[in-house]
Design a protein around this motif. Structure first.
Motif, PDB file in Angstrom:
ATOM      1  N   GLU A  75       0.981  -1.203  -0.022  1.00 30.27           N
ATOM      2  CA  GLU A  75      -0.009   0.022  -0.005  1.00 30.27           C
ATOM      3  C   GLU A  75       0.781   1.281   0.060  1.00 30.27           C
ATOM      4  O   GLU A  75       0.501   2.319  -0.268  1.00 30.27           O
ATOM      5  CB  GLU A  75      -0.776  -0.186   1.081  1.00 30.27           C
ATOM      6  N   ARG A 147       2.127   6.774  -0.271  1.00 28.82           N
ATOM      7  CA  ARG A 147       1.092   5.736  -0.658  1.00 28.82           C
ATOM      8  C   ARG A 147       1.231   5.502  -2.269  1.00 28.82           C
ATOM      9  O   ARG A 147       1.392   6.314  -3.043  1.00 28.82           O
ATOM     10  CB  ARG A 147      -0.503   6.476  -0.483  1.00 28.82           C
ATOM     11  N   LYS A 148       0.941   4.136  -2.337  1.00 28.81           N
ATOM     12  CA  LYS A 148       1.317   3.595  -3.808  1.00 28.81           C
ATOM     13  C   LYS A 148       0.049   4.327  -4.881  1.00 28.81           C
ATOM     14  O   LYS A 148       1.006   4.493  -6.117  1.00 28.81           O
ATOM     15  CB  LYS A 148       1.363   2.101  -3.827  1.00 28.81           C
ATOM     16  N   THR A 149      -0.818   4.569  -4.392  1.00 26.76           N
ATOM     17  CA  THR A 149      -1.816   5.054  -5.429  1.00 26.76           C
ATOM     18  C   THR A 149      -1.240   6.512  -5.844  1.00 26.76           C
ATOM     19  O   THR A 149      -1.555   6.980  -7.105  1.00 26.76           O
ATOM     20  CB  THR A 149      -3.111   5.346  -4.810  1.00 26.76           C
ATOM     21  N   ASP A 152       1.566   5.748  -8.395  1.00 30.43           N
ATOM     22  CA  ASP A 152       0.778   5.404  -9.722  1.00 30.43           C
ATOM     23  C   ASP A 152       0.329   6.668 -10.358  1.00 30.43           C
ATOM     24  O   ASP A 152       0.466   6.737 -11.723  1.00 30.43           O
ATOM     25  CB  ASP A 152      -0.375   4.378  -9.530  1.00 30.43           C
ATOM     26  N   LYS A 153      -0.529   7.462  -9.701  1.00 25.54           N
ATOM     27  CA  LYS A 153      -1.121   8.921 -10.209  1.00 25.54           C
ATOM     28  C   LYS A 153       0.032   9.553 -10.806  1.00 25.54           C
ATOM     29  O   LYS A 153      -0.085  10.165 -12.079  1.00 25.54           O
ATOM     30  CB  LYS A 153      -1.909   9.242  -9.403  1.00 25.54           C
TER      31      LYS A 153
END
Length: 200
Positions: A75, A147-149, A152-153
């Motif tokens: 995460e 945070r990995k999200t 990625d974004k």
């Protein structure tokens, strides 16, 4: 990239000796030798939390790091250089800050060392998050977790910023974190300085 054996062993030990155990170590190797892969394979055979990928070509700091991002399944992403050392409480302190400060991005204080880890040279005691300071100086540097999200974004590292890729990446990440940036005012990252390092 062509990590000296002693440095690699010290890095692996520092991660495996963390008091916080819910981690995954993703190593990507663009070096020419086989020693790194053999050393990591031996550790990974005993510890499935260690993941390793030999890259077909050297894509530089940005490209190689992005390959590491692609391996990660957690995460949060924490960046750790191949010749540095984490304090045993590093991941625990960051996990606690994420929970208590409801943070999407957390950074810590750090110290540089030369040769033996007991030969500390420069302490980096950092302020809490200050955007104006960050605009003129990458004071965050090591150790930060995001945070990995968000990774990625923002699309990971950009190759055109090699040499200052961390600063560019941090700017984009803290912008997406929308002020949810935490600081652990503890020295939990040991940044090795040697003749072949940026720290030197």
């Amino acid at each position: 990239y062509n990590t000296p054996q002693q440095f690699l062993v010290e890095l692996l030990d520092s991660v495996q000796n963390q008091t916080y155990q819910n981690w995954e170590l993703c190593l990507v190797d663009a070096g020419q030798g086989e020693t790194v892969g053999q050393t990591v394979a031996a550790r990974a055979a005993e510890d499935p939390r260690i993941r390793y990928q030999k890259l077909e070509k050297n894509e530089g700091i940005a490209g190689n790091t992005n390959q590491g991002f692609a391996l990660a399944t957690g995460e949060f992403i924490a960046l750790l250089d191949h010749d540095d050392i984490l304090h045993p409480c590093a991941l625990w302190d960051v996990a606690q800050a994420i929970a208590e400060q409801v943070a999407d991005f957390v950074y810590t204080d750090e110290v540089t060392f030369e040769g033996d880890i007991d030969h500390l040279t420069v302490y980096h005691f950092k302020p809490d998050y200050m955007l104006d300071n960050l605009r003129s100086n990458n004071y965050i540097c090591h150790f930060f977790v995001v945070r990995k999200t968000i990774v990625d974004k923002v699309g990971g590292f950009r190759q055109e910023f090699d040499g200052a890729q961390d600063h560019d990446f941090i700017f984009r990440c803290v912008e997406e974190a929308s002020g949810r940036v935490g600081h652990v005012p503890e020295i939990v990252y040991h940044w090795r300085t040697h003749k072949a390092s940026t720290a030197d």
